[in-house]
Design a protein around this motif. Structure first.
Motif, PDB file in Angstrom:
ATOM      1  N   ARG A   1      93.158  20.663  -6.504  1.00 44.67           N
ATOM      2  CA  ARG A   1      92.094  19.700  -6.839  1.00 44.67           C
ATOM      3  C   ARG A   1      92.378  18.954  -8.134  1.00 44.67           C
TER       4      ARG A   1
ATOM      5  N   SER B   1      94.692  16.188   6.408  1.00 44.87           N
ATOM      6  CA  SER B   1      93.878  16.485   5.228  1.00 44.87           C
ATOM      7  C   SER B   1      94.682  17.277   4.197  1.00 44.87           C
TER       8      SER B   1
ATOM      9  N   ALA C   1      95.417  20.161   3.854  1.00 43.34           N
ATOM     10  CA  ALA C   1      95.105  21.584   4.038  1.00 43.34           C
ATOM     11  C   ALA C   1      95.830  22.460   3.021  1.00 43.34           C
TER      12      ALA C   1
ATOM     13  N   THR D   1      86.079  32.957   0.822  1.00 35.81           N
ATOM     14  CA  THR D   1      84.672  33.228   1.117  1.00 35.81           C
ATOM     15  C   THR D   1      84.133  34.331   0.214  1.00 35.81           C
TER      16      THR D   1
ATOM     17  N   ARG E   1      81.042  29.839  13.646  1.00 33.53           N
ATOM     18  CA  ARG E   1      81.998  29.234  14.579  1.00 33.53           C
ATOM     19  C   ARG E   1      81.350  28.871  15.906  1.00 33.53           C
TER      20      ARG E   1
ATOM     21  N   ASP F   1      80.551  28.892   6.474  1.00 32.76           N
ATOM     22  CA  ASP F   1      80.248  27.560   6.978  1.00 32.76           C
ATOM     23  C   ASP F   1      80.944  26.488   6.146  1.00 32.76           C
ATOM     24  N   ARG F   2      81.095  26.732   4.857  1.00 36.97           N
ATOM     25  CA  ARG F   2      81.757  25.768   3.970  1.00 36.97           C
ATOM     26  C   ARG F   2      83.275  25.830   4.100  1.00 36.97           C
ATOM     27  N   PHE F   3      83.779  26.943   4.667  1.00 37.84           N
ATOM     28  CA  PHE F   3      85.227  27.145   4.716  1.00 37.84           C
ATOM     29  C   PHE F   3      85.876  26.161   5.694  1.00 37.84           C
ATOM     30  N   ASP F   4      86.979  25.563   5.276  1.00 40.26           N
ATOM     31  CA  ASP F   4      87.702  24.602   6.105  1.00 40.26           C
ATOM     32  C   ASP F   4      88.723  25.357   6.967  1.00 40.26           C
ATOM     33  N   PHE F   5      88.443  25.448   8.265  1.00 41.59           N
ATOM     34  CA  PHE F   5      89.293  26.263   9.129  1.00 41.59           C
ATOM     35  C   PHE F   5      90.675  25.657   9.381  1.00 41.59           C
ATOM     36  N   THR F   6      90.856  24.398   8.967  1.00 44.37           N
ATOM     37  CA  THR F   6      92.211  23.833   9.008  1.00 44.37           C
ATOM     38  C   THR F   6      93.154  24.691   8.164  1.00 44.37           C
ATOM     39  N   LEU F   7      92.590  25.315   7.114  1.00 46.13           N
ATOM     40  CA  LEU F   7      93.423  26.145   6.245  1.00 46.13           C
ATOM     41  C   LEU F   7      94.002  27.329   7.013  1.00 46.13           C
TER      42      LEU F   7
END
Lengths: 365, 289
Positions: free
Chosen positions: A135, A86, A88, B210, B101, B181-187
């Motif tokens: 973005r 993705s 990231a 956040t 989480r 909840d919206r945060f992408d933990f891949t980051l």
């Protein structure tokens, strides 16, 4: 390329609950190599990559990077960097800040960071976009930022998790070639995860084909395509005609098989097989030759009738009916430019299929 | 074609007006108008019987700025609100993170647990805290039982703070949960991959991303805390004056009651809120620009 080993996996197992994601995998990835992990989704290729990166720890076995046992070393202390599926990218940072992040974490001096960020942007041909946000970039550009962000750290190994998956077909093809030439220029070992066999064949020095957590075959693209060692690999890479039968003997270098409907085929076996062994004979459609019927059937030939003819531009794909139970696919290159449909085979036309034994394999599993 | 478009646009405008009118009417009648009255009152004079005399003056504001009783109430309320907000943030962030989480099927039940107290009236819950903190209350019983002995847990500023944090924590957790909840933990994996420790990854990636939740939660906690009077009265024992207590007293119980001075205090409180929140927004959104 030299022969020293960049990454070694020794008997690595990864279990998630009851599911065995990676099943006793042994691999040696050489320094400077473009190495692909290829397999269908769920085959364990991504888990393998994540264990190398340190995001997951193996249930058993060990992973060595340049001879150093990784053990429970956390990701931020491993000499590898990852390009995520993705991407990231950090959305709240500019392109330049994204690329500088790894260097800042290593407390690189400011002037050196600026210099290296500039070089990395040049490398992926994104100069001038430093101040953009992720973005504001196209998918292809985001992909390049992700590459630059990883490469700027001069990792010992670059891990790529299906990085081209989100791109459209044309861009994908372009990026394949660009990645390959980039890898040659920077000389860093690339470990590339993909489910796209064509992509793996195009880019890799060597490929490990995985299925159900196991590595089935490791070899160069040519070896994998021309000499698959099992039915799964032959099926997964490219297309092929499979014919099931029993070994009935040998003929010089070739193993002879007979099918239940009484047809005989000759092909190369990877190991000696005793008579009566159940085997699968495999021949790729482009290796089969189609001759006009003239009453004679040559050795390795079968008389049949043209069933369907599909013109797809570069090739014409012909299905030939041999008998009530069996058809064989033949691909012929369209070597001549003509609009005359009579130049091609016509459905219903009698023809002879020839399967050269040097291009056919007898697979025992 | 153009005619049809115009017709449609006119119809859309009429519909929009119809939809907006009730809400606007409500806000004008019950929000804007009372606010205007309060602002006007704050410049009026009070007579000896506590009646509003329509005689413009700045005395109310001068009183607030010159008498330590009032100034102190502002400082006490601001300081208590800041403390409440910071502690709610420190308690609420890990809690919201934990819920976000958790496995998918656990998140809604856990959020419900946060919300369940709202099913009971706030006053009742604060009385419950009286029972817990009282000198011969539950907590002191426990402390005595384990050999620590009884402590003075109620009718002080500490008890006020406990009550405020208890009451406001859900308002911090909910917006934080939404943001996390919206945060992408891949980051976070990407940050770790690039050499960031967990703390560095949190401070550089997760916290800034956040921040909208942090800001929303802080504002939701800070505003009601600044004007509250119930908790400081029931748990704090009304020993010291908070803004809300003073305003309430001036409007209802002082002898004589003093609506103009109470109004001036309320107006000033609103100004303090506006300024503080603007400063806060500016400080927390700096990263974005």
């Amino acid at each position: 390329m030299n022969d020293s080993i960049a990454i070694e996996l020794r008997d690595v197992v990864k279990r998630f609950g009851d599911v065995v994601a990676v099943d006793h995998v042994n691999l040696q990835i050489r320094d400077g190599e473009f190495f692909s992990l290829l397999g269908p989704s769920g085959c364990g290729k991504t888990s393998t990559l994540r264990m190398i990166a340190g995001f997951e720890l193996p249930t058993a076995g060990s992973i060595l990077i340049h001879g150093r046992e990784m053990g429970i070393t956390p990701p931020h202390l491993r000499p590898v960097n990852t390009v995520f599926q993705s991407y990231a990218l950090f959305p709240h940072m500019t392109v330049a800040q994204n690329i500088a992040f790894g260097l800042e974490m290593k407390k690189t001096p400011k002037a050196e960071i600026a210099q290296r960020v500039k070089e990395a942007l040049d490398l992926v041909r994104l100069s001038g976009l430093e101040e953009r946000r992720p973005r504001q970039l196209s998918g292809g550009q985001q992909q390049r930022v992700a590459l630059a962000r990883a490469l700027v750290n001069h990792p010992e190994v670059l891990l790529l998790d299906e990085p081209l998956g989100a791109l459209d077909q044309k861009l994908r093809k372009e990026m394949q070639l660009e990645l390959k030439s980039l890898q040659a220029r920077v000389g860093i070992t690339f470990v590339f995860v993909t489910h796209d066999q064509e992509e793996a064949l195009t880019m890799s020095d060597r490929i490990a084909v995985m299925n159900k957590g196991k590595v089935l075959q490791v070899g160069t693209p040519t070896e994998i395509y021309e000499r698959p060692n099992c039915r799964f690999v032959a099926d997964f890479i490219g297309e092929t005609n499979f014919i099931d039968g029993l070994v009935i003997g040998r003929d010089g270098n070739y193993t002879v098989i007979e099918t239940p409907d009484g047809l005989r085929f000759r092909g190369l076996a990877t190991r000696p097989l005793s008579d009566g062994t159940a085997v699968t004979y495999s021949i790729r459609p482009e290796k089969v030759r189609l001759l006009a019927a003239n009453g004679e059937v040559p050795i390795d030939g079968l008389a049949g009738t043209v069933l369907t003819v599909n013109y797809i531009g570069s090739d014409t794909r012909i299905t030939v009916r041999i008998n009530d139970h069996r058809t064989i696919d033949v691909w012929e290159q369209n070597t001549r430019s003509t609009l005359d449909r009579d130049e091609y085979w016509q459905p219903g036309e009698p023809a002879v299929v020839v399967c050269p034994p040097d291009n056919a394999l007898v697979l025992s599993e | 074609m153009a005619m049809l478009q115009q017709q449609q646009q006119r119809r859309d405008r009429i519909r929009l007006m119809l939809l907006l009118t009730p809400g606007l009417l409500w806000l004008v009648l019950f929000f804007a108008l009372p606010l205007v009255i309060i602002v006007i009152y704050s410049f009026m004079t009070n007579d000896a019987l506590g009646r509003v005399v329509y005689q413009p003056t700045l005395d109310n504001y001068i009183t607030i700025f010159t008498q330590s009783l009032y100034i102190n109430a502002y400082w006490r309320s601001i300081w208590t609100s800041v403390l409440t907000t910071v502690i709610c943030l420190l308690l609420g962030y890990p809690l919201a993170l934990f819920i976000a989480r958790s496995p998918q099927q656990w998140r809604m039940p856990l959020l419900m647990l946060i919300l369940i107290p709202f099913w009971t009236n706030f006053l009742v819950r604060i009385y419950a805290w009286q029972i817990i903190l009282a000198n011969n209350g539950l907590l002191n019983g426990l402390l005595e039982f384990i050999g620590i002995g009884r402590l003075s847990l109620i009718n002080n500023e500490g008890a006020t703070l406990i009550g405020l944090i208890y009451g406001e924590l859900p308002f911090m957790v909910l917006p934080l949960y939404a943001a996390i909840d919206r945060f992408d933990f891949t980051l976070m994996e990407a940050a770790a991959d690039l050499g960031a420790s967990k703390v560095q990854a949190f401070l550089r990636i997760m916290l800034p991303m956040t921040m909208p939740g942090v800001v929303a939660g802080s504002v939701l906690v800070f505003i009601p805390t600044l004007g509250q009077f119930v908790v400081s009265e029931l748990l704090g024992g009304a020993k010291v004056d908070y803004l809300g207590n003073l305003i309430q007293r001036l409007f209802l119980r002082a002898n004589p009651i003093n609506w103009p001075l109470g109004s001036a205090m309320a107006v000033l409180m609103m100004i303090v809120l506006l300024v503080l929140i603007m400063l806060y927004f500016r400080a927390t959104t700096e990263e974005e620009r």
